[in-house]
Design a protein around this motif. Structure first.
Motif, PDB file in Angstrom:
ATOM      1  N   GLN A 600      -4.500   0.275   0.320  1.00 34.32           N
ATOM      2  CA  GLN A 600      -4.393   0.638  -0.395  1.00 34.32           C
ATOM      3  C   GLN A 600      -5.857   1.407  -1.302  1.00 34.32           C
ATOM      4  N   TYR A 602      -7.797   2.141  -4.712  1.00 34.39           N
ATOM      5  CA  TYR A 602      -8.107   1.805  -6.044  1.00 34.39           C
ATOM      6  C   TYR A 602      -9.035   3.112  -6.184  1.00 34.39           C
ATOM      7  N   HIS A 612       0.148 -11.751  -8.950  1.00 30.93           N
ATOM      8  CA  HIS A 612       1.372 -11.991  -8.090  1.00 30.93           C
ATOM      9  C   HIS A 612       0.782 -13.153  -7.199  1.00 30.93           C
ATOM     10  N   ASP A 614       2.041 -13.136  -2.861  1.00 34.05           N
ATOM     11  CA  ASP A 614       2.381 -12.814  -1.915  1.00 34.05           C
ATOM     12  C   ASP A 614       3.479 -13.543  -1.297  1.00 34.05           C
ATOM     13  N   ARG A 706     -12.414   2.388  -4.221  1.00 29.26           N
ATOM     14  CA  ARG A 706     -12.345   0.851  -2.829  1.00 29.26           C
ATOM     15  C   ARG A 706     -10.739   0.726  -3.057  1.00 29.26           C
ATOM     16  N   SER A 708      -8.298  -1.254  -0.454  1.00 37.52           N
ATOM     17  CA  SER A 708      -8.544  -2.904   0.843  1.00 37.52           C
ATOM     18  C   SER A 708      -7.194  -2.623   1.582  1.00 37.52           C
TER      19      SER A 708
HETATM   20  O1  LIG Z   1      -6.437  -4.575  -3.131  1.00 35.71           O
HETATM   21  C1  LIG Z   1      -6.616  -6.174  -2.466  1.00 35.71           C
HETATM   22  O2  LIG Z   1      -7.457  -6.950  -2.416  1.00 35.71           O
HETATM   23  C2  LIG Z   1      -5.599  -6.955  -3.630  1.00 35.71           C
HETATM   24  C3  LIG Z   1      -4.235  -6.756  -2.761  1.00 35.71           C
HETATM   25  C4  LIG Z   1      -3.094  -7.874  -3.020  1.00 35.71           C
HETATM   26  O3  LIG Z   1      -3.387  -8.584  -3.171  1.00 35.71           O
HETATM   27  C5  LIG Z   1      -1.435  -7.452  -2.385  1.00 35.71           C
HETATM   28  O4  LIG Z   1      -1.335  -6.299  -1.789  1.00 35.71           O
HETATM   29  O5  LIG Z   1      -0.387  -8.267  -2.342  1.00 35.71           O
END
Ligand SMILES: O=C(O)CCC(=O)C(=O)O
Ligand SMILES: [Fe+2]
Length: 975
Positions: A600, A602, A612, A614, A706, A708
């Motif tokens: 992802q 950001y 949330h 997972d 960022r 992730s």
């Molecule tokens: O961006 C993050 O570190 C968290 C991503 C996350 O929690 C997810 O994709 O379930």
């Protein structure tokens, strides 16, 4: 160019405001026309909250007044988003409508006909829903009321969409100058006329009239709390708009009113999912507000050191500026006002009604960081800088009959020892050795004890071909298992890596310096430019980050599948080279393999992921989830879930703000999250809208971007055609007995979504009971999807056809390839075309996919067109339609030809004039056809630039007639 030193700009602490929506007589009075009576304590809760909030920020009460009918849930520009029964999943709709159906029947008996209704939440569904069997209420949260759709005795023939009237219908509600638009008495009594603001709106959303943003800006508000009515109408529309404006939004759960619990729940679900809204109860909020005030008083008594500034930095000017404005302070006890820019920097910028929201709190570190971390509002204020902190709470024992993948049997850590100075010292709290090698892995996972090729932890291998164990391939549950923790060797690595350990339930850790120098160098940019990002859209808005999914593709083309509640998931691509390198490091730290990653992007501080857990349907038990962070530092907030009603503390413990742990995620770090933490805590990356002066250099690095990478070990698989599903989360645990996937809004999909909901809110989660049977659901969305190409003619052709044939669609966008190095679109990515052709994915079971505008037109016509239900067209009619459809391309070609030559173009126009001149209403005959859908967008595009329409009057008339047609108005709006 003048260079601006951002750090020398005045520093202003931003604040929060409370929006109170539509608490007017029409909804709240004893004689309300559209009464809102749920929750029963709605008004009492709000009345209690108002004085508490007032001390910390402005309160803006907004009522609705009818001006003109407002569209909702339509694709066109000024339509607003609300939740009606049409947005509910089929079962919820049955639930939501059960008593309404009874009512409707009564009404029909009385009047002998159906109530008139157009585009209301009542029209399409009510008629077809019988009083079905009583549904089990899945919601096990104690404080929530029973389904309170019981509107017995009330006139429910009025739709909740009170600003929308169908042609011929009379507006009955919120009429200008009617007593119904007066604020409810109880709200007026609780208002502070001097401090609160009062306003009105003529749309569902409080933002649409335009002045609210200015008001909020003037008060430096970036965080909005919302209460009022109805959750699914004005609250929903306002919060969706607020998200578009980039506000951090919190809904005060027990201060939003509704008439249908199902619609209320769905609205809150969507707001969390799509707008990143957070939920808080009024008790929690009041606790936080009080805590915040207490902190401010403490701060005022003990001024904190000023944030270090560079020697020659310009003095902070905002305090002087604000002090020179003759604005009233809200008079918060304990607050101080300083106009001296060189002194300690606490000051009150006392803007009207702003109260403490504008208190400038410029400390580097809070002396009472613990306290700040506990308060919800404090959390947003506090900067965890060099001192990050590891907090734990005692692990609650998990009931024997509960499946807890990766549960911990460790002695509960002593909270007293988990203090500010924890950090690496917390290592001593790690288990003495790893149990991973010894553990019996679930079916489908082989533990190989002796890996010759690489040193390090033993390796688990998930095999899509696995044979099930006697319980169907899943780990023997519900045995509470040992946490899969780092091996000794691993711990040694960790200790030199300066991370944070034993967070939340003790099974979650942050590792710093994940990648060695060689690999780390330039990795952010490499990854950013290597992967093919996708924008996902939901509810007409973009998911607030870019995403891509990669995974291990088996030799037979099978892929792991990770399911979670989302309308759509991007297609899984094979691991790309840089991701493979990162994966190897991740596996070392986890002690087990991973076969799936969600990456992802950001793009800046406004991108976020809402709170949330997972979903563990497809995640192999006893494994970790790894979040690798690259680029700008963001903070992950873990928040303990609400206590479960079976939890013995729930009846005795007073309501208090839920525990929260904020964990900074620096570049090149990895958060290894255990499944017990995932079960008992929610996690999120919240929006960070602090002004840059407040941010740390590491938060501003990488242009605030960022990336992730969330790696998981998945135990559920799809075959290469994505038609068959098997494994852990599927019904069949074995590949040989793989079953066909289920698509659409089916009963099974709904059960799966409910199961996901259960996982999201249960802090004691029984995996086997909730997921054990398995689900074969792949795509849940039942509406068709249109991926636009960006070519306005092609896109319009398809949209007109969809609109004409009454096919509901949601729009997705495939982000164009881009080159982040130059900030422009990619020149060096030849495999990705600059413009993607328009793509249509149908809502049928096999998700039929058609690419290219004319192909889609033909498809839609064949499947949904008039020929499908009326008499077939004659061959000569069809021949004419198809030929003219094709010829519209010639006109387009001539129009676009370079160099442009007038003569052939004119000749072509004249030819079309000939067709338009014929008696028939449309270009190829008496009814609208593919030829019109193909030609009209071309003519519209030409009309924008070409002025000479002499001699082609019929063509001009044809264009204006089509422009007025419903399908065009639906797509382009009125002329
Ligand atoms: O961006 C993050 O570190 C968290 C991503 C996350 O929690 C997810 O994709 O379930
Ligand atoms: Fe997550």
């Amino acid at each position: 160019m003048i260079e601006i030193d951002e750090h020398s700009l005045p520093f202003v602490r931003t604040g929060q405001a409370l929006l109170v929506l539509d608490l007017q007589n029409d909804f709240i009075d004893s004689g309300a026309v559209l009464p809102v009576r749920s929750p029963p304590d709605l008004i009492a809760n709000i009345v209690k909250l108002l004085p508490e909030f007032r001390a910390c920020g402005p309160i803006i009460s907004i009522r609705s007044i009818f001006e003109t009918s407002r569209p909702f849930n339509e694709p066109q520009g000024d339509s607003e988003s609300v939740v009606t029964d049409n947005e509910l999943a089929p079962n919820a709709r049955v639930l939501g409508l059960k008593s309404r159906t009874t009512l409707l029947k009564k009404l029909m008996e009385q009047t002998g006909k159906m109530p008139q209704s157009s585009n209301t939440d009542f029209s399409t569904t009510t008629l077809v829903v019988d009083d079905g069997p009583e549904q089990e209420d899945n919601d096990d949260e104690e404080e929530e009321e029973d389904d309170d759709d019981d509107l017995e005795g009330e006139d429910d023939s009025l739709p909740e969409t009170f600003l929308t009237v169908a042609p011929g219908q009379r507006q009955k509600l919120v009429l200008p100058a009617s007593p119904g638009t007066n604020f409810a008495e109880s709200i007026v009594a609780a208002a502070d006329i001097k401090k609160d603001l009062f306003s009105q709106k003529t749309y569902y959303s409080a933002f649409k009239d335009g002045s609210l943003v200015q008001t909020l800006r003037a008060k430096f508000v970036t965080e909005i709390y919302i209460c009022g009515a109805l959750t699914n109408i004005s609250v929903f529309a306002t919060a969706m708009d607020a998200a578009r404006h980039g506000y951090a939004i919190t809904i005060v759960e027990d201060c939003v009113g509704y008439r249908s619990k199902a619609r209320h729940d769905e609205a809150l679900r969507r707001l969390q999912e799509f707008a990143g809204c957070e939920l808080i109860t009024s008790t929690e909020l009041i606790g936080s507000l009080r805590e915040k005030l207490r902190m401010q008083r403490a701060t005022a008594r003990h001024p904190r050191p000023q944030r270090p500034r560079e020697k020659n930095a310009a003095p902070v000017g905002i305090e002087n500026l604000m002090a020179s404005l003759s604005l009233r302070s809200a008079g918060i006890p304990g607050s101080t006002s300083k106009s001296n820019s060189t002194g300690p920097s606490q000051s009150v910028a006392g803007a009207e009604n702003a109260g403490a929201a504008l208190i400038v709190d410029d400390a580097v570190e809070s002396p009472d960081i613990e306290l700040l971390m506990k308060t919800d509002i404090g959390k947003k204020r506090e900067r965890v800088q060099s001192k990050v902190k590891s907090r734990r709470r005692p692990s609650k024992s998990v009931p024997k009959d509960t499946t807890v993948p990766g549960d911990s049997k460790k002695a509960p850590p002593n909270p007293a020892t988990a203090n500010l100075s924890t950090g690496p010292q917390a290592l001593e709290k790690l288990p003495a050795s790893s149990e991973v090698e010894k553990k019996q892995a679930p079916g489908g996972i082989r533990t190989s004890e002796h890996r010759q090729d690489k040193p390090g932890p033993s390796r688990l291998v998930v095999d899509p071909e696995f044979k099930p164990t006697e319980n169907g391939g899943i780990a023997k549950e519900p045995k509470a298992a040992e946490p899969l923790s780092a091996s000794k060797a691993e711990m040694e690595t960790a200790s030199t890596n300066d991370g944070l350990f034993d967070l939340c339930e003790g099974d979650t850790s942050i590792f710093h310096n994940l990648l060695e120098d060689e690999l780390e160098k330039g990795i952010f940019e490499r990854l950013r430019d290597e992967v093919r990002w996708q924008k996902m859209s939901h509810q007409g808005g973009d998911v607030p980050r870019l995403v891509v999914v990669q995974g291990e593709v088996g030799q037979d083309g099978s892929i792991p599948i990770y399911r979670h509640p989302a309308d759509e998931s991007p297609p899984l691509l094979p691991f790309s080279p840089t991701v493979l390198l990162i994966r190897a490091q991740v596996e070392k730290k986890l002690g087990h393999p991973v076969n799936h990653v969600l990456i992802q992007f950001y793009r800046d501080g406004t991108d976020y992921i809402s709170e949330h857990s997972d979903k563990t349907l497809d995640i192999v038990p006893n494994t970790f989830i790894a979040n690798v962070s690259l680029g700008a530092q963001r903070t992950m907030v873990f928040r303990a879930k609400k206590a479960h009603k079976t939890d013995e503390t729930v009846n005795t413990a007073p309501a208090k703000p839920r525990e929260a742990v904020r964990v900074p995620l620096p570049h090149n770090s990895m958060c290894r999250m255990g499944l017990v933490t995932n079960m008992r805590w929610l996690h999120s990356i919240r929006q960070d809208k602090r002004p840059i002066q407040e941010k740390l250099p590491e938060e501003l690095a990488y242009g605030c971007g960022r990336i992730s990478l969330t790696f998981r070990l998945i135990g559920t698989f799809l075959d290469k055609h994505q038609q068959k599903i098997w494994g852990q989360g599927a019904v069949s645990k074995m590949k040989e007995r793989a079953r066909t996937v289920v698509n659409g809004k089916t009963e099974e999909a709904e059960r799966m979504v409910n199961a996901f909901g259960t996982e999201n809110h249960s802090s004691v989660f029984d995996w086997k009971a909730t997921y054990g049977e398995g689900f074969d659901v792949l795509h849940m969305s039942s509406s068709s999807k249109l991926f636009l190409s960006g070519d306005s003619i092609a896109d319009l052709r398809v949209k007109l056809t969809l609109a004409e044939y009454g096919i509901a669609w949601t729009e997705g966008k495939v982000s164009p390839s881009f080159n982040w190095k130059s900030g422009s679109s990619a020149k060096d990515a030849p495999e990705i075309p600059e413009v993607f052709p328009v793509k249509f994915i149908d809502s049928d079971l096999s998700k039929s996919t058609v690419v290219g505008d004319l192909a889609i037109l033909l498809y839609l016509d064949a499947v949904y067109g008039p020929m499908t239900n009326k008499k077939a067209k004659s061959p000569s009619e069809l021949a004419k339609q198809y030929t003219l459809m094709h010829q519209s391309g010639d006109l387009l070609k001539l129009w676009k030809s370079e160099p442009f030559s007038v003569k052939p173009f004119r000749r072509e126009l004249d030819m079309w004039e000939g067709f338009a001149k014929q008696e028939s209403a449309f270009i190829a005959g008496s009814s609208i056809s593919l030829a019109d859908f193909a030609l009209f967008p071309v003519l519209l595009a030409i009309q924008k630039e070409w002025d000479d329409w002499t001699g082609v009057d019929n063509l001009v008339d044809y264009c204006s007639k089509l422009r007025q047609r419903d399908c065009t108005v639906k797509v382009l709006g009125p002329t």
